[in-house]
Structure formats: structure tokens, C-alpha cells
Design an enzyme around this catalytic site. Structure first.
Site, PDB file in Angstrom:
ATOM      1  N   TYR A 290       0.831  -1.205   0.000  1.00 60.75           N
ATOM      2  CA  TYR A 290       0.000   0.000   0.000  1.00 60.75           C
ATOM      3  C   TYR A 290       0.862   1.251   0.000  1.00 60.75           C
ATOM      4  O   TYR A 290       2.078   1.194   0.193  1.00 60.75           O
ATOM      5  CB  TYR A 290      -0.958  -0.001   1.193  1.00 60.75           C
ATOM      6  CG  TYR A 290      -0.330   0.293   2.544  1.00 60.75           C
ATOM      7  CD1 TYR A 290       0.476  -0.640   3.186  1.00 60.75           C
ATOM      8  CD2 TYR A 290      -0.537   1.519   3.182  1.00 60.75           C
ATOM      9  CE1 TYR A 290       1.043  -0.369   4.423  1.00 60.75           C
ATOM     10  CE2 TYR A 290       0.025   1.797   4.417  1.00 60.75           C
ATOM     11  CZ  TYR A 290       0.809   0.850   5.035  1.00 60.75           C
ATOM     12  OH  TYR A 290       1.382   1.122   6.256  1.00 60.75           O
TER      13      TYR A 290
ATOM     14  N   ARG B  40       8.417   4.211  -4.486  1.00 59.12           N
ATOM     15  CA  ARG B  40       8.365   3.284  -3.346  1.00 59.12           C
ATOM     16  C   ARG B  40       7.327   2.183  -3.594  1.00 59.12           C
ATOM     17  O   ARG B  40       7.555   1.017  -3.264  1.00 59.12           O
ATOM     18  CB  ARG B  40       8.054   4.053  -2.057  1.00 59.12           C
ATOM     19  CG  ARG B  40       8.138   3.170  -0.830  1.00 59.12           C
ATOM     20  CD  ARG B  40       8.033   3.962   0.454  1.00 59.12           C
ATOM     21  NE  ARG B  40       6.734   4.582   0.605  1.00 59.12           N
ATOM     22  CZ  ARG B  40       6.419   5.409   1.603  1.00 59.12           C
ATOM     23  NH1 ARG B  40       7.313   5.701   2.524  1.00 59.12           N
ATOM     24  NH2 ARG B  40       5.216   5.938   1.692  1.00 59.12           N
TER      25      ARG B  40
ATOM     26  N   ARG C 190      -7.610 -21.257  -1.058  1.00 57.33           N
ATOM     27  CA  ARG C 190      -6.599 -20.692  -0.163  1.00 57.33           C
ATOM     28  C   ARG C 190      -5.344 -21.561  -0.192  1.00 57.33           C
ATOM     29  O   ARG C 190      -5.386 -22.723   0.226  1.00 57.33           O
ATOM     30  CB  ARG C 190      -7.149 -20.612   1.269  1.00 57.33           C
ATOM     31  CG  ARG C 190      -6.170 -20.007   2.253  1.00 57.33           C
ATOM     32  CD  ARG C 190      -6.724 -19.973   3.675  1.00 57.33           C
ATOM     33  NE  ARG C 190      -5.729 -19.424   4.594  1.00 57.33           N
ATOM     34  CZ  ARG C 190      -4.758 -20.131   5.160  1.00 57.33           C
ATOM     35  NH1 ARG C 190      -4.650 -21.429   4.930  1.00 57.33           N
ATOM     36  NH2 ARG C 190      -3.889 -19.553   5.980  1.00 57.33           N
TER      37      ARG C 190
ATOM     38  N   HIS D 132      -0.934 -20.970   0.276  1.00 57.12           N
ATOM     39  CA  HIS D 132       0.098 -19.954   0.536  1.00 57.12           C
ATOM     40  C   HIS D 132       0.860 -19.554  -0.729  1.00 57.12           C
ATOM     41  O   HIS D 132       1.167 -18.392  -0.936  1.00 57.12           O
ATOM     42  CB  HIS D 132       1.097 -20.462   1.583  1.00 57.12           C
ATOM     43  CG  HIS D 132       0.535 -20.482   2.968  1.00 57.12           C
ATOM     44  ND1 HIS D 132      -0.565 -21.241   3.323  1.00 57.12           N
ATOM     45  CD2 HIS D 132       0.911 -19.837   4.095  1.00 57.12           C
ATOM     46  CE1 HIS D 132      -0.825 -21.057   4.599  1.00 57.12           C
ATOM     47  NE2 HIS D 132       0.049 -20.208   5.099  1.00 57.12           N
TER      48      HIS D 132
ATOM     49  N   LYS E 153       6.350  -1.631   1.945  1.00 54.07           N
ATOM     50  CA  LYS E 153       5.156  -1.096   2.607  1.00 54.07           C
ATOM     51  C   LYS E 153       4.032  -2.126   2.452  1.00 54.07           C
ATOM     52  O   LYS E 153       3.131  -1.986   1.611  1.00 54.07           O
ATOM     53  CB  LYS E 153       4.792   0.272   2.010  1.00 54.07           C
ATOM     54  CG  LYS E 153       3.971   1.131   2.970  1.00 54.07           C
ATOM     55  CD  LYS E 153       4.031   2.585   2.602  1.00 54.07           C
ATOM     56  CE  LYS E 153       3.061   3.451   3.387  1.00 54.07           C
ATOM     57  NZ  LYS E 153       3.214   3.446   4.831  1.00 54.07           N
TER      58      LYS E 153
ATOM     59  N   GLU F  10      12.661   2.734  14.021  1.00 57.66           N
ATOM     60  CA  GLU F  10      11.672   3.755  13.631  1.00 57.66           C
ATOM     61  C   GLU F  10      10.483   3.637  14.575  1.00 57.66           C
ATOM     62  O   GLU F  10      10.531   2.894  15.548  1.00 57.66           O
ATOM     63  CB  GLU F  10      11.250   3.557  12.170  1.00 57.66           C
ATOM     64  CG  GLU F  10      10.618   2.215  11.872  1.00 57.66           C
ATOM     65  CD  GLU F  10      10.193   2.028  10.422  1.00 57.66           C
ATOM     66  OE1 GLU F  10      10.048   3.019   9.692  1.00 57.66           O
ATOM     67  OE2 GLU F  10       9.982   0.857  10.031  1.00 57.66           O
TER      68      GLU F  10
ATOM     69  N   LEU G  94      11.109   1.644   6.991  1.00 57.99           N
ATOM     70  CA  LEU G  94      10.450   2.076   5.762  1.00 57.99           C
ATOM     71  C   LEU G  94      11.116   3.386   5.318  1.00 57.99           C
ATOM     72  O   LEU G  94      11.271   4.299   6.136  1.00 57.99           O
ATOM     73  CB  LEU G  94       8.960   2.329   6.028  1.00 57.99           C
ATOM     74  CG  LEU G  94       8.189   2.692   4.762  1.00 57.99           C
ATOM     75  CD1 LEU G  94       7.879   1.435   3.956  1.00 57.99           C
ATOM     76  CD2 LEU G  94       6.916   3.429   5.078  1.00 57.99           C
TER      77      LEU G  94
HETATM   78  N1  PDD Z   1       2.830   5.021   7.611  1.00 52.78           N
HETATM   79  N2  PDD Z   1       7.595   3.888   8.946  1.00 52.78           N
HETATM   80  C1  PDD Z   1       6.458   3.177   9.021  1.00 52.78           C
HETATM   81  C2  PDD Z   1       6.505   1.814   9.617  1.00 52.78           C
HETATM   82  C3  PDD Z   1       5.256   3.729   8.542  1.00 52.78           C
HETATM   83  O1  PDD Z   1       4.136   3.009   8.579  1.00 52.78           O
HETATM   84  C4  PDD Z   1       5.249   5.047   8.005  1.00 52.78           C
HETATM   85  C5  PDD Z   1       4.009   5.705   7.475  1.00 52.78           C
HETATM   86  C6  PDD Z   1       6.466   5.750   7.950  1.00 52.78           C
HETATM   87  C7  PDD Z   1       6.572   7.150   7.366  1.00 52.78           C
HETATM   88  O2  PDD Z   1       6.524   7.129   5.951  1.00 52.78           O
HETATM   89  P1  PDD Z   1       5.951   8.368   5.122  1.00 52.78           P
HETATM   90  O3  PDD Z   1       6.700   9.583   5.571  1.00 52.78           O
HETATM   91  O4  PDD Z   1       6.220   8.015   3.719  1.00 52.78           O
HETATM   92  O5  PDD Z   1       4.501   8.471   5.451  1.00 52.78           O
HETATM   93  C8  PDD Z   1       7.620   5.134   8.427  1.00 52.78           C
HETATM   94  C9  PDD Z   1       1.599   5.464   6.992  1.00 52.78           C
HETATM   95  C10 PDD Z   1       1.283   6.898   7.151  1.00 52.78           C
HETATM   96  C11 PDD Z   1       0.481   4.524   7.396  1.00 52.78           C
HETATM   97  O6  PDD Z   1       0.749   3.340   7.485  1.00 52.78           O
HETATM   98  O7  PDD Z   1      -0.653   4.966   7.574  1.00 52.78           O
END
Ligand code: PDD
Length: 279
Positions: A33, A52, A99, A101, A144, A176, A200
Site C-alpha cells: 500500500y 516506493r 486458499r 500460501h 510497505k 523507527e 520504511l
Molecule cells: N505510515 N515507517 C512506518 C513503519 C510507517 O508506517 C510510516 C508511514 C512511515 C513514514 O513514511 P511516510 O513519511 O512516507 O509516510 C515510516 C503510513 C502513514 C500509514 O501506514 O498509515
């Protein structure tokens, strides 16, 4: 009139958007996503978000070719020009007959997008509390992925401890937040961990690094130890939906003087100005 949701080629009210229970996104979290802010109808750092996204897709070996222009054509009808919003875009490996994997032989990816208003994050001016927790996630944090169970459990644990975010720690080093990147001011230098499979690569993080460079704010992409962060004069959490949030208390200890610090004040101003110029 702007539309509220997009699903596999159709625009429809969000409540009417439905996917099969055999969708691999539902069964396995087999998808990726993006969250893309849009200020007054202008998508923010769109090319970076698409880069990304394409990287996430190729990491999970999901083949979907769309040009930036094709993505714009899909997403722009969801936007309003009179307010700040964000697009949530999700792509799963699609609906399989059973289903299993392993990847299905034939499946059309499911493409879903919805648009929501960005609600002003009221605690940005006062700062938030955070707690450190063990980073229990996997080795592909640069993807992501919609598979967010570890992040959800960590954020929930933080919330139950009265904090806004969990700051994750792996082998005594900070990675993070559960849904944000981290910056800390240590001995006058703005530091953030380097990109790797442990974090991320946030788009907000990228913008902040560019703004620090331009404004000659001393900064470093370098590891931050748990011991170092405990003595930071400022800590910030960054994300597309919350922007730059100062942390004023970590694990019950005050950070700096317990108020958002001067380097945050400066960077927040630079970021707000930068945002205004998006077109
Ligand atoms: N999440 N690290 C993680 C684990 C995140 O889920 C996010 C953002 C970030 C920051 O990335 P960016 O600056 O590109 O938003 C870092 C989004 C907002 C979410 O999952 O809703």
C-alpha cells in the site's frame, strides 16, 4: 463531484466497495500500500510515492505495470481542491480459486483506493509521549506491506501505556516508530537511521533531509543507540499523515525541557512552507 473510492476500474461510494473473501489481501495480507498526501488537490511528492510503490510491488513479486500518468488518472478524481486529504492505495495479489500460501497461477491484482481528509494533529504544537519497545517485526520493513500485525500490536501497547507512538529498538539501536520514522537531535546534530531492510524509507523523512541540507542544519544518516536517544535534546516522529511530531517524553523521562525544541520549530516551519508550494 469528487468520488469517494476506486476499486478495480470503478468509482463508487466507499460503503459499496466490496472484495471477495478469497482475495489474498483478506486471507494473507498479501499486498502492499501507499499513503499519499494531497494538498488542495495536488498530490505531494507523487513520483517518490510511486517509486516506493513499485519497489514494494517488485519485492513481493507482484506484477502490475502502470505509468505515473495512468496512476494520476486513477487517483485524481478522488481529490478535492478545497482541502487537505490523503489517498490510501492498496494492491493485493488478487482473488485465487482456493486458499494456498503459494502464489496462484492466474490472478488479477486487486487495486483499491480511497480518499480521506487529513485531520489536523492537535498535539503537534505541544508534543507527545512515546515509549520504547522491542522491534518484533520482520526483515522486509522497507516494503510497505499491508501485513501490519506487528506494527498494530506495538502501537496498541504504546497507546495502552498512555503514549502516542512506540519507538522500536533492535539490538540496542532505534529503528523507527510503529507507523513513523524517527529523528533525534544529539549533540546539536540532527540524526536519523540510514535506510535498510529495518525501516520504511519514509517520504516525509526524505523531505526533511533535503530541507536540512538546504538550510544547512547539521544532519547525519547514522545509527542511533538506545543510550543516545535517551539523552537526545529533541526527538521527532515523521509520517505523511502526522508530518513532524515532537516527542517531549520518552519512557516517562522528559526530553529537552519537555517542550518542542528550537530545531523542530525551524524544521516544522520549513516543512509547512514547502507544503504550501506543492503544485
Ligand atoms: N505510515 N515507517 C512506518 C513503519 C510507517 O508506517 C510510516 C508511514 C512511515 C513514514 O513514511 P511516510 O513519511 O512516507 O509516510 C515510516 C503510513 C502513514 C500509514 O501506514 O498509515
Amino acid at each position: 463531484m469528487n468520488k469517494t473510492a476506486y476499486l478495480n476500474g470503478e468509482y463508487l461510494p466507499l460503503a459499496e466497495a466490496k472484495v471477495s473473501v478469497l482475495d489474498r489481501g483478506f486471507l494473507f495480507g498479501d499486498g502492499v500500500y501507499e499513503v499519499i498526501p494531497a494538498y488542495r488537490g495536488h498530490l505531494f511528492r507523487f513520483d517518490d510515492h510511486l517509486r516506493r510503490l513499485n519497489n514494494s510491488l517488485s519485492n513481493i513479486r507482484l506484477v502490475l505495470h502502470k505509468t505515473a500518468e495512468q496512476w494520476r488518472t486513477v487517483l485524481e478524481p478522488l481529490l478535492s481542491t478545497d482541502r487537505d486529504q490523503y489517498i490510501y492505495l492498496q494492491i493485493t495479489r488478487g482473488v485465487a480459486p482456493t486458499r494456498d500460501h503459494a502464489f496462484p497461477e492466474h490472478a488479477e491484482p486487486t487495486v483499491f483506493a480511497m480518499c480521506s481528509d487529513i485531520k489536523p494533529f492537535t498535539e503537534r504544537e505541544t508534543g507527545v509521549k512515546a515509549v520504547t519497545l522491542d522491534d518484533s517485526r520482520w526483515d522486509l520493513c522497507h516494503v510497505k506491506a499491508t501485513t501490519l500485525l506487528a506494527n498494530i500490536l506495538l502501537r496498541q501497547q504504546a497507546v495502552e501505556q498512555g503514549a502516542a507512538e512506540a519507538i522500536l529498538v533492535k539490538n540496542d539501536y532505534v529503528t523507527e516508530g510503529a507507523a513513523s520514522n524517527i529523528f533525534a537531535v544529539i549533540d546539536g546534530v540532527l540524526k536519523t537511521p540510514e535506510t535498510s531492510g529495518e525501516i520504511l524509507p519514509g517520504i516525509t523523512r526524505e523531505v526533511i533531509i533535503e530541507l536540512a541540507q538546504k538550510d544547512q542544519i547539521p544532519y547525519q544518516e547514522a545509527p542511533i543507540s538506545l543510550a543516545e536517544i535517551k539523552h537526545a535534546s529533541e526527538i521527532w516522529l515523521t509520517s505523511s499523515t502526522r508530518e513532524i511530531i515532537p516527542v517531549v517524553e520518552l519512557d516517562g523521562q522528559r526530553i529537552g525541557n519537555g517542550k518542542p525544541g528550537p530545531i523542530w520549530q525551524n524544521m516544522n516551519q520549513l516543512f509547512q512552507q514547502y507544503k504550501q508550494n506543492v503544485s
